[in-house]
Design a protein around this motif. Structure first.
Motif, mmCIF file in Angstrom:
data_model
loop_
_atom_site.group_PDB
_atom_site.id
_atom_site.type_symbol
_atom_site.label_atom_id
_atom_site.label_comp_id
_atom_site.label_asym_id
_atom_site.label_seq_id
_atom_site.Cartn_x
_atom_site.Cartn_y
_atom_site.Cartn_z
ATOM 1 N N GLN A 102 32.063 -22.883 15.423
ATOM 2 C CA GLN A 102 32.563 -22.170 14.245
ATOM 3 C C GLN A 102 34.094 -22.171 14.288
ATOM 4 O O GLN A 102 34.690 -21.405 15.036
ATOM 5 C CB GLN A 102 32.026 -20.737 14.225
ATOM 6 N N TRP A 103 34.812 -22.965 13.466
ATOM 7 C CA TRP A 103 34.290 -23.959 12.568
ATOM 8 C C TRP A 103 35.104 -25.219 12.785
ATOM 9 O O TRP A 103 36.043 -25.506 12.045
ATOM 10 C CB TRP A 103 34.377 -23.460 11.126
ATOM 11 N N ASP A 118 39.113 -31.776 20.371
ATOM 12 C CA ASP A 118 38.648 -30.963 19.250
ATOM 13 C C ASP A 118 39.195 -31.532 17.953
ATOM 14 O O ASP A 118 40.309 -32.052 17.907
ATOM 15 C CB ASP A 118 39.096 -29.515 19.414
ATOM 16 N N SER A 119 38.404 -31.402 16.901
ATOM 17 C CA SER A 119 38.791 -31.929 15.589
ATOM 18 C C SER A 119 38.783 -30.786 14.585
ATOM 19 O O SER A 119 37.717 -30.292 14.188
ATOM 20 C CB SER A 119 37.821 -33.038 15.166
ATOM 21 N N TYR A 120 39.978 -30.366 14.181
ATOM 22 C CA TYR A 120 40.147 -29.281 13.216
ATOM 23 C C TYR A 120 40.591 -29.834 11.870
ATOM 24 O O TYR A 120 41.287 -30.847 11.796
ATOM 25 C CB TYR A 120 41.210 -28.288 13.699
ATOM 26 N N MET A 121 40.209 -29.136 10.829
ATOM 27 C CA MET A 121 40.703 -29.484 9.502
ATOM 28 C C MET A 121 42.197 -29.178 9.408
ATOM 29 O O MET A 121 42.662 -28.148 9.902
ATOM 30 C CB MET A 121 39.946 -28.704 8.431
ATOM 31 N N ILE A 122 42.952 -30.082 8.785
ATOM 32 C CA ILE A 122 44.378 -29.861 8.581
ATOM 33 C C ILE A 122 44.574 -28.897 7.410
ATOM 34 O O ILE A 122 44.066 -29.146 6.315
ATOM 35 C CB ILE A 122 45.110 -31.183 8.309
ATOM 36 N N PRO A 123 45.278 -27.795 7.600
ATOM 37 C CA PRO A 123 45.508 -26.868 6.479
ATOM 38 C C PRO A 123 46.263 -27.550 5.339
ATOM 39 O O PRO A 123 47.016 -28.504 5.558
ATOM 40 C CB PRO A 123 46.338 -25.745 7.112
ATOM 41 N N CYS A 195 30.249 -30.768 7.450
ATOM 42 C CA CYS A 195 29.073 -30.069 7.952
ATOM 43 C C CYS A 195 28.151 -29.765 6.776
ATOM 44 O O CYS A 195 28.579 -29.194 5.778
ATOM 45 C CB CYS A 195 29.484 -28.774 8.659
ATOM 46 N N SER A 196 26.889 -30.167 6.892
ATOM 47 C CA SER A 196 25.943 -30.021 5.787
ATOM 48 C C SER A 196 24.945 -28.905 6.034
ATOM 49 O O SER A 196 23.834 -28.932 5.515
ATOM 50 C CB SER A 196 25.208 -31.349 5.559
ATOM 51 N N GLU A 197 25.321 -27.946 6.833
ATOM 52 C CA GLU A 197 24.485 -26.777 7.092
ATOM 53 C C GLU A 197 25.296 -25.527 6.769
ATOM 54 O O GLU A 197 26.497 -25.481 7.029
ATOM 55 C CB GLU A 197 24.045 -26.756 8.549
ATOM 56 N N ILE A 198 24.659 -24.534 6.179
ATOM 57 C CA ILE A 198 25.359 -23.290 5.867
ATOM 58 C C ILE A 198 25.518 -22.508 7.170
ATOM 59 O O ILE A 198 24.634 -21.755 7.578
ATOM 60 C CB ILE A 198 24.593 -22.489 4.810
ATOM 61 N N CYS A 199 26.664 -22.703 7.824
ATOM 62 C CA CYS A 199 26.846 -22.187 9.180
ATOM 63 C C CYS A 199 27.781 -20.988 9.229
ATOM 64 O O CYS A 199 28.152 -20.552 10.320
ATOM 65 C CB CYS A 199 27.385 -23.302 10.083
ATOM 66 N N GLY A 200 28.187 -20.448 8.090
ATOM 67 C CA GLY A 200 29.056 -19.276 8.116
ATOM 68 C C GLY A 200 30.097 -19.323 7.023
ATOM 69 O O GLY A 200 30.062 -20.160 6.113
ATOM 70 N N ALA A 201 31.065 -18.442 7.116
ATOM 71 C CA ALA A 201 32.070 -18.290 6.064
ATOM 72 C C ALA A 201 32.899 -19.549 5.875
ATOM 73 O O ALA A 201 33.262 -19.897 4.752
ATOM 74 C CB ALA A 201 32.976 -17.103 6.389
ATOM 75 N N PHE A 205 34.722 -25.906 5.735
ATOM 76 C CA PHE A 205 36.051 -26.226 6.259
ATOM 77 C C PHE A 205 35.974 -26.873 7.645
ATOM 78 O O PHE A 205 36.887 -26.736 8.436
ATOM 79 C CB PHE A 205 36.922 -24.961 6.327
ATOM 80 N N MET A 206 34.882 -27.574 7.913
ATOM 81 C CA MET A 206 34.797 -28.332 9.163
ATOM 82 C C MET A 206 34.414 -29.775 8.843
ATOM 83 O O MET A 206 33.268 -30.191 9.025
ATOM 84 C CB MET A 206 33.834 -27.688 10.170
#
Length: 227
Positions: A102-103, A118-123, A195-201, A205-206
């Motif tokens: 998460q996430w 780790d791979s984070y989304m760029i703001p 991510c194609s699963e409803i994994c949270g708020a 954004f992943m």
């Protein structure tokens, strides 16, 4: 990747996705034939006179039993063929482990020593000009083209799903369980997924970014890393 107002699939970049698109078109043609037949029979009933038919009831029952069975066979055989192709993972050239958090995603190249990131989304505020908002990441997954890549997928906290539409892969990431899938990038390029699963708020954004590069470039990239 997908364009605005696009109704169809993204361009296929792997043999499996090409097979899936062909099966999609095949299934649509079967559905079109069924709808055309039903509309024709409805029009015939509405415009024709109601009268007793000379066709025997057993003949009608034979037709409406054999015809649906034939339609199911036309759909089941190619579908089973693709399912077996997607499940067949023999002698992969590269193994990649994707761990959902998460996430964000954590990737491990199991064929290399201590190669993990780790791979984070760029703001949006830090996004370079010309890159895609909510889809670009700080560390892309680098894979060689024309090489079979096995992806082992799991999760650290909640359910996630590792999906890249243009490569034809979508595998659930389940805590405490390892799922696997495979793909082969047929040409160089950058392929986006989420991510194609409803994994949270922050479920949306992943993102997932896979960059396929020729084998020589991949070897040059990997030679600078611990092995």
């Amino acid at each position: 990747m997908a364009n605005h107002s696009q109704f169809g699939f993204q361009d296929a970049s792997s043999p499996i996705m090409e097979e899936l698109m062909q099966f999609h078109d095949h299934a649509l043609m079967v559905a079109l034939a069924i709808c055309s037949l039903v509309l024709y029979l409805l029009a015939l009933m509405l415009t024709g006179k109601l009268s007793s038919s000379s066709v025997d009831a057993q003949e009608i029952e034979l037709v409406w039993t054999i015809l649906p069975a034939a339609v199911l066979i036309m759909l089941a055989l190619p579908s089973l063929r693709i399912l077996y192709m997607m499940d067949e993972i023999n002698e992969p050239d590269l193994t990649l482990k994707a761990i959902g958090h998460q996430w964000y995603w954590t990737y491990e190249y199991t064929d290399f020593k201590e190669l993990t990131f780790d791979s984070y989304m760029i703001p949006t505020s830090d996004l370079p000009l010309g890159h895609f908002r909510l889809l670009e990441v700080d560390h892309r997954v680098i894979v060689p083209t024309e090489s079979k890549v096995r992806v082992i997928v799991t999760a650290d906290d909640v359910l996630h799903s590792w999906a890249v539409p243009s490569l034809g892969v979508k595998t659930d990431a389940i805590p405490g369980r390892l799922n696997q899938t495979a793909f082969l990038a047929s040409r160089p390029g950058v392929y986006y997924g989420q991510c194609s699963e409803i994994c949270g708020a922050n479920h949306s954004f992943m993102p997932i970014v896979v960059e396929a590069t020729p084998l020589a470039n991949f070897e040059s990239w990997s030679s600078t890393l611990p092995s």
